[in-house]
Enzyme design. Structure first.
Site, PDB file in Angstrom:
ATOM      1  N   HIS A   1       0.846  -1.207   0.000  1.00 30.40           N
ATOM      2  CA  HIS A   1       0.000   0.000   0.000  1.00 30.40           C
ATOM      3  C   HIS A   1       0.878   1.252   0.000  1.00 30.40           C
ATOM      4  O   HIS A   1       1.123   1.870   1.032  1.00 30.40           O
ATOM      5  CB  HIS A   1      -0.926  -0.012   1.216  1.00 30.40           C
TER       6      HIS A   1
ATOM      7  N   ASP B   1      -8.822   2.995  -3.790  1.00 25.06           N
ATOM      8  CA  ASP B   1      -8.256   3.525  -2.543  1.00 25.06           C
ATOM      9  C   ASP B   1      -8.155   5.043  -2.560  1.00 25.06           C
ATOM     10  O   ASP B   1      -7.748   5.643  -3.554  1.00 25.06           O
ATOM     11  CB  ASP B   1      -6.871   2.937  -2.282  1.00 25.06           C
TER      12      ASP B   1
ATOM     13  N   ASP C   1       0.584   2.405   3.826  1.00 22.68           N
ATOM     14  CA  ASP C   1      -0.240   3.520   3.326  1.00 22.68           C
ATOM     15  C   ASP C   1       0.626   4.781   3.209  1.00 22.68           C
ATOM     16  O   ASP C   1       0.180   5.890   3.531  1.00 22.68           O
ATOM     17  CB  ASP C   1      -1.469   3.764   4.206  1.00 22.68           C
TER      18      ASP C   1
ATOM     19  N   PHE D   1      -5.179  14.175   4.113  1.00 21.09           N
ATOM     20  CA  PHE D   1      -4.979  13.019   4.990  1.00 21.09           C
ATOM     21  C   PHE D   1      -3.676  12.307   4.623  1.00 21.09           C
ATOM     22  O   PHE D   1      -3.342  12.194   3.446  1.00 21.09           O
ATOM     23  CB  PHE D   1      -6.110  12.006   4.789  1.00 21.09           C
TER      24      PHE D   1
HETATM   25 ZN   LIG Z   1      -7.088   4.201   1.666  1.00 20.20          ZN
END
Ligand SMILES: [Zn+2]
Length: 430
Positions: free
Chosen positions: A60, A152, A306, A324
């Site tokens: 990710h 995503d 992430d 974010f």
């Molecule tokens: Zn995400």
């Protein structure tokens, strides 16, 4: 040319290996594993006190190319990955433009082959422009090498669209990766809904905003038979839903991030540090404990970063307006060593499981094993190294780390990709 790694503790639970031994690498492959090995010609690297793991994989990563190369690129992101100990990463498709057709997946695969310090596996979008209205060119993208499909950055809001996607994707044998966020529940939420959102006067992002889509997508997995991977789970309730789905035998896997494991909403203070603004948000200490319990009992398959690089002028905005995300590739391994290995909550075999074997299995990436004949994708760890997470630590183009200022224990000292050093003595060398 031959390379000899001497006296390393070599750990790969997939082949039942945990022993101090030597490894000979020839022509990019592991040629010998044993004790007192010698090579006639080549280079010997002393690895006493080091731990050799099968190369770590981050499934990710946001590489930001194409579109936001001011924040990260294939060149800088893969170097950050090598610096953090990874030999492979999966690139998320929410770029500008979105990777929603075969040519954009091919572009990223070719950029990875040309520029990548580590292996790059692209994902494609589920829906065109990730707008949730029509399917993306899924067949073309899988043909060009997409290892999974994901919107995503957004949840797919319509259950009907998600069902259509999963029915279709199932034919290609790759998983759908779900970012679970019900926008009607989350609204303008920026931190976990609860005591901290009230105290700081910020809009709340409730646990249910994630859990209703986790439950929905597990139900759709059951309906369609499509493999489902749940990204960055952040709540105790989500972990419990996956636990039940796995008990029922459904093809569901999931990941958690280092920031949801090792930070909580209590780390948010009146400083309103935007590097702690995540999607999903940092949750409660009970949630973080449940994520760890899920890793330890096998409910959670892997740790994924992430990695979300952002430009300084955007993170410098007010909390509500800042984007974010935190960077993660260059701190994940050190955080796991500091919080789990050094505290004896986990051992090296579990680190290999959560950061190499588990992530590869979740997205069916090529298997990496420490055995004779295998490709030499290896991560060499110095467990005693001290890391100060300052701005100068980062190879990434962005510095928006939630862990800035922390002192951590352990890091990757060397990374081999296909038998060649990408990281050598802590320095990226490609
Ligand atoms: Zn995400």
């Amino acid at each position: 040319m031959a390379l000899l790694l001497k006296n390393a503790r070599v750990v790969d639970p997939a082949v039942g290996l945990d022993a101090v031994c030597d490894i000979v690498i020839r022509d990019g492959l592991i040629a010998e594993i044993g004790t007192d090995l010698r090579i006639a010609k080549g280079e010997t690297v002393e690895c006493a006190e080091k731990v050799v793991l099968p190369g770590l994989a981050d499934i990710h990563t946001h590489l930001r190319e194409p579109g936001r190369e001011d924040e990260e690129s294939v060149h800088t992101g893969t170097r950050a990955a090598a610096h953090g100990g990874y030999t492979a990463i999966c690139a998320m498709p929410n770029t500008e433009p979105v990777a929603d057709e075969g040519s954009s997946v091919r572009f990223l695969r070719e950029r990875g082959e040309a520029e990548g310090a580590v292996r790059v596996y692209p994902l494609g979008a589920i829906t065109a422009k990730q707008e949730g209205r029509a399917l993306a060119e899924i067949g073309d993208m899988v043909a060009e090498g997409a290892v999974a499909l994901s919107d995503d950055g957004h949840g797919v809001q319509s259950a009907g669209m998600m069902r259509l996607a999963m029915d279709y994707v199932k034919r290609f044998g790759v998983p759908v990766v779900s970012h679970c966020e019900d926008e009607a529940l989350v609204g303008k939420g920026v931190v976990n809904e609860g005591v901290v959102s009230t105290r700081l006067g910020l809009s709340g992002w409730p646990a249910a905003g994630e859990e209703v889509q986790v439950a929905r997508d597990i139900r759709l997995c059951e309906l369609t038979g499509c493999r489902l991977h749940l990204a960055h789970l952040s709540t105790a309730g989500s972990v419990e839903l996956v636990r039940r789905a796995k008990a029922a035998g459904l093809p569901v896997t999931c990941e958690v991030t280092p920031h949801h494991l090792f930070l909580t909403e209590d780390d948010l203070t009146e400083s309103y540090d935007t590097n702690l603004k995540m999607n999903p948000p940092l949750r409660t200490a009970e949630d973080a404990a449940a994520l760890l319990a899920g890793l330890l009992d096998g409910t959670v398959d892997c740790i994924a970063t992430d990695h979300a690089p952002h430009a300084p002028h955007e993170k410098a905005l007010e909390f509500e307006l800042a984007p974010f995300g935190t960077t993660g590739l260059e701190t994940a391994l050190s955080l796991v060593i500091t919080h789990l290995v050094a505290t004896k909550k986990a051992d090296w075999a579990q680190v290999a499981q959560w950061m190499s074997i588990g992530p590869r299995a979740a997205l069916a990436l090529p298997v990496v094993r420490i055995e004779v004949g295998a490709l030499a994708d290896l991560t060499i760890v110095d467990p005693e190294a001290k890391v100060e997470v300052g701005a100068e630590w980062f190879v990434s183009k962005s510095r928006n780390s939630a862990f800035l200022g922390q002192k951590l224990l352990g890091k990757a000292s060397d990374v081999l990709v296909g038998g060649y050093f990408a990281l050598r003595n802590g320095k990226v060398v490609v």
